[in-house]
Design a protein around this motif. Sequence first.
Motif, PDB file in Angstrom:
ATOM      1  N   HIS A 111      -5.587  -5.612 -92.417  1.00  0.00           N
ATOM      2  CA  HIS A 111      -6.168  -6.704 -93.199  1.00  0.00           C
ATOM      3  C   HIS A 111      -5.313  -7.007 -94.423  1.00  0.00           C
ATOM      4  CE1 HIS A 111      -9.231  -9.292 -94.954  1.00  0.00           C
ATOM      5  NE2 HIS A 111      -9.131  -8.608 -96.068  1.00  0.00           N
ATOM      6  N   CYS A 112      -4.848  -5.976 -95.110  1.00  0.00           N
ATOM      7  CA  CYS A 112      -4.029  -6.197 -96.304  1.00  0.00           C
ATOM      8  C   CYS A 112      -2.616  -6.635 -95.951  1.00  0.00           C
ATOM      9  CB  CYS A 112      -3.990  -4.925 -97.145  1.00  0.00           C
ATOM     10  SG  CYS A 112      -5.604  -4.420 -97.793  1.00  0.00           S
ATOM     11  N   SER A 113      -2.129  -6.265 -94.766  1.00  0.00           N
ATOM     12  CA  SER A 113      -0.775  -6.648 -94.369  1.00  0.00           C
ATOM     13  C   SER A 113      -0.695  -8.075 -93.859  1.00  0.00           C
ATOM     14  CB  SER A 113      -0.262  -5.692 -93.286  1.00  0.00           C
ATOM     15  OG  SER A 113      -0.255  -4.354 -93.746  1.00  0.00           O
ATOM     16  N   ARG A 114      -1.835  -8.679 -93.505  1.00  0.00           N
ATOM     17  CA  ARG A 114      -1.833 -10.037 -92.974  1.00  0.00           C
ATOM     18  C   ARG A 114      -1.509 -11.028 -94.090  1.00  0.00           C
ATOM     19  NH1 ARG A 114      -6.545  -9.900 -91.264  1.00  0.00           N
ATOM     20  NH2 ARG A 114      -5.991  -8.792 -89.356  1.00  0.00           N
ATOM     21  N   PRO A 115      -0.572 -11.949 -93.861  1.00  0.00           N
ATOM     22  CA  PRO A 115      -0.208 -12.903 -94.928  1.00  0.00           C
ATOM     23  C   PRO A 115      -1.364 -13.832 -95.252  1.00  0.00           C
ATOM     24  CG  PRO A 115       0.875 -13.488 -92.867  1.00  0.00           C
ATOM     25  CD  PRO A 115       0.257 -12.140 -92.647  1.00  0.00           C
ATOM     26  N   ARG A 116      -1.553 -14.120 -96.502  1.00  0.00           N
ATOM     27  CA  ARG A 116      -2.630 -14.986 -96.962  1.00  0.00           C
ATOM     28  C   ARG A 116      -2.179 -16.450 -96.957  1.00  0.00           C
ATOM     29  NH1 ARG A 116      -4.465 -10.852 -96.039  1.00  0.00           N
ATOM     30  NH2 ARG A 116      -5.880  -9.550 -97.277  1.00  0.00           N
ATOM     31  N   GLN A 117      -3.127 -17.326 -96.652  1.00  0.00           N
ATOM     32  CA  GLN A 117      -2.845 -18.752 -96.674  1.00  0.00           C
ATOM     33  C   GLN A 117      -2.956 -19.253 -98.115  1.00  0.00           C
ATOM     34  OE1 GLN A 117      -5.431 -21.082 -94.239  1.00  0.00           O
ATOM     35  NE2 GLN A 117      -4.339 -22.992 -94.593  1.00  0.00           N
ATOM     36  N   THR A 118      -1.870 -19.768 -98.610  1.00  0.00           N
ATOM     37  CA  THR A 118      -1.824 -20.245 -99.995  1.00  0.00           C
ATOM     38  C   THR A 118      -2.352 -21.678-100.086  1.00  0.00           C
ATOM     39  OG1 THR A 118       0.464 -20.983 -99.683  1.00  0.00           O
ATOM     40  CG2 THR A 118       0.111 -18.729-100.509  1.00  0.00           C
ATOM     41  N   LYS A 119      -2.927 -22.001-101.209  1.00  0.00           N
ATOM     42  CA  LYS A 119      -3.416 -23.354-101.432  1.00  0.00           C
ATOM     43  C   LYS A 119      -2.255 -24.315-101.669  1.00  0.00           C
ATOM     44  CE  LYS A 119      -7.851 -22.006-103.457  1.00  0.00           C
ATOM     45  NZ  LYS A 119      -8.744 -22.164-104.647  1.00  0.00           N
ATOM     46  N   GLN A 120      -2.470 -25.529-101.210  1.00  0.00           N
ATOM     47  CA  GLN A 120      -1.444 -26.543-101.426  1.00  0.00           C
ATOM     48  C   GLN A 120      -1.361 -26.890-102.916  1.00  0.00           C
ATOM     49  OE1 GLN A 120      -2.297 -29.914 -98.969  1.00  0.00           O
ATOM     50  NE2 GLN A 120      -1.907 -28.819 -97.043  1.00  0.00           N
ATOM     51  N   PRO A 121      -0.165 -27.109-103.414  1.00  0.00           N
ATOM     52  CA  PRO A 121      -0.027 -27.445-104.839  1.00  0.00           C
ATOM     53  C   PRO A 121      -0.606 -28.828-105.128  1.00  0.00           C
ATOM     54  CG  PRO A 121       2.072 -27.679-103.689  1.00  0.00           C
ATOM     55  CD  PRO A 121       1.130 -27.045-102.703  1.00  0.00           C
ATOM     56  N   PRO A 122      -1.035 -29.065-106.335  1.00  0.00           N
ATOM     57  CA  PRO A 122      -1.575 -30.389-106.690  1.00  0.00           C
ATOM     58  C   PRO A 122      -0.532 -31.478-106.504  1.00  0.00           C
ATOM     59  CG  PRO A 122      -2.108 -28.753-108.370  1.00  0.00           C
ATOM     60  CD  PRO A 122      -1.113 -28.114-107.449  1.00  0.00           C
ATOM     61  N   ARG A 123      -1.021 -32.656-106.084  1.00  0.00           N
ATOM     62  CA  ARG A 123      -0.159 -33.816-105.886  1.00  0.00           C
ATOM     63  C   ARG A 123      -0.762 -35.021-106.594  1.00  0.00           C
ATOM     64  NH1 ARG A 123       0.871 -34.188 -99.532  1.00  0.00           N
ATOM     65  NH2 ARG A 123      -1.303 -33.481 -99.474  1.00  0.00           N
ATOM     66  N   VAL A 124       0.061 -35.997-106.803  1.00  0.00           N
ATOM     67  CA  VAL A 124      -0.383 -37.224-107.466  1.00  0.00           C
ATOM     68  C   VAL A 124      -1.168 -38.062-106.473  1.00  0.00           C
ATOM     69  CG1 VAL A 124       0.350 -39.328-108.652  1.00  0.00           C
ATOM     70  CG2 VAL A 124       1.579 -37.178-109.035  1.00  0.00           C
ATOM     71  N   CYS A 125      -2.394 -38.415-106.834  1.00  0.00           N
ATOM     72  CA  CYS A 125      -3.239 -39.242-105.970  1.00  0.00           C
ATOM     73  C   CYS A 125      -2.647 -40.647-105.880  1.00  0.00           C
ATOM     74  CB  CYS A 125      -4.667 -39.274-106.511  1.00  0.00           C
ATOM     75  SG  CYS A 125      -5.799 -40.331-105.579  1.00  0.00           S
ATOM     76  N   ARG A 126      -2.567 -41.190-104.709  1.00  0.00           N
ATOM     77  CA  ARG A 126      -1.962 -42.512-104.520  1.00  0.00           C
ATOM     78  C   ARG A 126      -2.879 -43.649-104.943  1.00  0.00           C
ATOM     79  NH1 ARG A 126      -3.658 -45.187 -99.877  1.00  0.00           N
ATOM     80  NH2 ARG A 126      -4.893 -43.948 -98.399  1.00  0.00           N
ATOM     81  N   GLN A 127      -4.129 -43.319-105.292  1.00  0.00           N
ATOM     82  CA  GLN A 127      -5.043 -44.370-105.736  1.00  0.00           C
ATOM     83  C   GLN A 127      -5.277 -44.332-107.240  1.00  0.00           C
ATOM     84  OE1 GLN A 127      -8.551 -44.741-103.388  1.00  0.00           O
ATOM     85  NE2 GLN A 127      -9.620 -46.080-104.838  1.00  0.00           N
TER      86      GLN A 127
END
Length: 245
Positions: A111-127
Amino acid sequence: MGKKQRDCVTCGDPVGSRDREHCCRCWGRMQEKAAKAECPSCGLDRLLQEDTGSCIRCSRVCEECGHPVRSADNRLCRDCRNRARRLAARQPCPRCGKPGHLREETGWCGHCSRPRQTKQPPRVCRQCGQLRRHAGLGLCSACWQKHPGRPFIRGEHLREQIPEPPSWLGDFVAHVAARFSVARACGLVTELGRLLQDEHSNSAPALLERSRLPGRSMGSFARVLEELPDRPRSGLAHRPGRTAG
């Protein structure tokens, strides 16, 4: 050596006793057969054990699960032996402290050796143009919640999930998207998908009957189904208590 008295009635060998008609071998074989009985577990004629009532092979059972054990030297069956071997090989993980199988490359458990899924970095909203977390279609969460195309995207996903989607599904999505807010329209499409995917009939009267709320008001969802253009109507519009005109 005893004197021959007569021949064995079974095999013809000499019988040395006056009160017997069988030789020693046939007599022992008869005594052994008389001591045997049908084993209730395997159905074979065996010598039954007094403590278990079964033959000695069926009496050897696993101490953990009760399954038969073939070897007389083992107290556990094969599965329990393998499970005990795996449990004995577990060690405390240096990271989480829980027992597990340590990996050679990391020294931690699986469980500890399994790579963790990282959150996507913030991006500029196109709206709105602000730097925020991305939600969908290049929009932040606030702009995505107000995006007018959300009901249609939810409708396309519902069409892919249903084996035989109704022909009026597109009209229903367009009708609720034009009449209600984005969040309410998505909720109505989700509620329609719940009715279409249950075990009941998907005919027009059946859908209208299951969508109607108990009481005087049928509910907004049932009312949308009634008001949908080109939708076969059921008897809900003329239920008892309502007068025409």
